[in-house]
Scaffold this active site. Sequence first.
Site, PDB file in Angstrom:
ATOM      1  N   ASP A  72     -51.715 -30.505  -1.930  1.00 42.08           N
ATOM      2  CA  ASP A  72     -51.654 -29.076  -2.268  1.00 42.08           C
ATOM      3  C   ASP A  72     -51.373 -28.900  -3.751  1.00 42.08           C
ATOM      4  OD1 ASP A  72     -49.045 -30.031  -0.706  1.00 42.08           O
ATOM      5  OD2 ASP A  72     -48.433 -28.755  -2.367  1.00 42.08           O
TER       6      ASP A  72
ATOM      7  N   LYS B  62     -44.963 -33.614  -6.823  1.00 43.38           N
ATOM      8  CA  LYS B  62     -43.790 -33.088  -6.121  1.00 43.38           C
ATOM      9  C   LYS B  62     -43.775 -33.577  -4.671  1.00 43.38           C
ATOM     10  CE  LYS B  62     -41.638 -28.674  -4.900  1.00 43.38           C
ATOM     11  NZ  LYS B  62     -41.971 -28.557  -3.480  1.00 43.38           N
ATOM     12  N   ASP B  63     -42.716 -34.287  -4.327  1.00 45.72           N
ATOM     13  CA  ASP B  63     -42.617 -34.793  -2.952  1.00 45.72           C
ATOM     14  C   ASP B  63     -41.224 -34.540  -2.400  1.00 45.72           C
ATOM     15  OD1 ASP B  63     -40.888 -36.746  -3.893  1.00 45.72           O
ATOM     16  OD2 ASP B  63     -42.002 -38.428  -3.040  1.00 45.72           O
ATOM     17  N   MET B  64     -40.939 -35.128  -1.214  1.00 44.89           N
ATOM     18  CA  MET B  64     -39.638 -34.899  -0.583  1.00 44.89           C
ATOM     19  C   MET B  64     -38.900 -36.201  -0.283  1.00 44.89           C
ATOM     20  SD  MET B  64     -40.666 -31.704   1.895  1.00 44.89           S
ATOM     21  CE  MET B  64     -39.032 -31.468   2.584  1.00 44.89           C
ATOM     22  N   GLU B  65     -39.417 -37.332  -0.783  1.00 46.11           N
ATOM     23  CA  GLU B  65     -38.755 -38.610  -0.464  1.00 46.11           C
ATOM     24  C   GLU B  65     -38.619 -39.578  -1.636  1.00 46.11           C
ATOM     25  OE1 GLU B  65     -41.587 -37.741   1.433  1.00 46.11           O
ATOM     26  OE2 GLU B  65     -40.471 -36.874   3.110  1.00 46.11           O
TER      27      GLU B  65
ATOM     28  N   GLU C 298     -49.431 -39.754   7.787  1.00 46.07           N
ATOM     29  CA  GLU C 298     -49.673 -40.391   6.489  1.00 46.07           C
ATOM     30  C   GLU C 298     -49.895 -41.901   6.666  1.00 46.07           C
ATOM     31  OE1 GLU C 298     -46.977 -37.720   3.415  1.00 46.07           O
ATOM     32  OE2 GLU C 298     -45.948 -39.017   4.837  1.00 46.07           O
TER      33      GLU C 298
ATOM     34  N   THR D 205     -47.777 -38.245   0.563  1.00 37.98           N
ATOM     35  CA  THR D 205     -48.496 -37.117  -0.015  1.00 37.98           C
ATOM     36  C   THR D 205     -47.575 -36.337  -0.946  1.00 37.98           C
ATOM     37  OG1 THR D 205     -47.945 -35.817   1.927  1.00 37.98           O
ATOM     38  CG2 THR D 205     -50.083 -36.915   1.925  1.00 37.98           C
TER      39      THR D 205
HETATM   40  N1  ADE Z   1     -45.588 -33.123   0.140  1.00 34.77           N
HETATM   41  C1  ADE Z   1     -46.848 -32.652   0.067  1.00 34.77           C
HETATM   42  N2  ADE Z   1     -46.900 -31.526  -0.659  1.00 34.77           N
HETATM   43  C2  ADE Z   1     -45.647 -31.255  -1.079  1.00 34.77           C
HETATM   44  C3  ADE Z   1     -45.053 -30.236  -1.857  1.00 34.77           C
HETATM   45  N3  ADE Z   1     -45.764 -29.244  -2.369  1.00 34.77           N
HETATM   46  N4  ADE Z   1     -43.724 -30.308  -2.071  1.00 34.77           N
HETATM   47  C4  ADE Z   1     -43.000 -31.311  -1.547  1.00 34.77           C
HETATM   48  N5  ADE Z   1     -43.489 -32.289  -0.802  1.00 34.77           N
HETATM   49  C5  ADE Z   1     -44.812 -32.281  -0.572  1.00 34.77           C
END
Ligand code: ADE
Length: 235
Positions: A199, A173-176, A12, A88
Site C-alpha cells: 500500500d 512502513k511495517d509493524m515488525e 506472507e 509486507t
Molecule cells: N504492512 C503493510 N502495509 C503497512 C502499513 N501501511 N503500515 C504498517 N504495516 C504495514
Amino acid sequence: MHICYIIAMEAEAKPFIQRFGVKEVEKYFAPLPCRLFQHNDIAPNSTLSIVTLGRQHERDLLGCEAASVATLAAIERLKPDLIINSGTCGAWERKGAKIGKVYIADGVMFHDRRVPGDDDWGTQGLGNYPVWEKSIEIASKLNLDMGRVTTGSSLDLQPCDEVIIEREGGELKDMEGAAVAFVCSLLNVPILLIKSVTDLCDDTAPTLESFLNNLEKASENLSEANANLLELLLN
Ligand code: ADE
C-alpha cells in the site's frame, strides 16, 4: 549455514513455504503461538527455518510484541546464523515506491515511541538498529532498491508518526521489522530485512483495503525475491 526467516502472517509466508516444500514442525514452540516450518537439507550443511507469529483471537498475530517473542524463541532454540525478516510494508509513491516492489533494508527504526523531554530516551526509543553488513552487496546483486524500514504498532499513519518518519528518513512502513532487529541486536545475530509494498502511504485509498487487495501479489513477489536471495546465500 542456518537461515531463519521471521514472517508475520501465514499469507506472507505461504508462497515461500510452498515453493520450498518446507514442512511444519508441529507444536515446536508450544505454548507460544509462533510456528516453525523447517527444511534441514536445503543445501549441503544448510538449514532453512521459517517462523511465523501464529494466531490469537482468530487472526494472525501482527506487530512488535509477537515479533519479539517469536524472534527470541527462534534465536534461543534454533541458534541461527542469520535472521531474515521478510514481510509486507507501506511505502511512499513520491519516494519511488510501487505496489509489489521488493526492497532490502539499509536501516531499521521505530517511529511511534516518543519520550518528550528526554532526548536520550527518545533516541533509544527510535532504535536505529544495525542491519547485516552484507545487505548492501546483496541488494546490488539482486538488483533490488534499498530503503529504511520504519516500524510502529499501527497500520494507520498518524501525523505525529509522520513527523518522525520524515525527520529520520523512514521509507518502508511495517509493524515488525524494528522489533525483530531489536532482539537481534541484543543477541548479536545478524539481520537482513526484505520487504514488499502492499500500500502507498501517500495515496488516498484506505490502507487496509489496499493491503488486503495487494497482499497476494506482494507475497508472491517476496517469495520470488527470497528464492533468489537464498540461492545467493547458499551457493
Ligand atoms: N504492512 C503493510 N502495509 C503497512 C502499513 N501501511 N503500515 C504498517 N504495516 C504495514
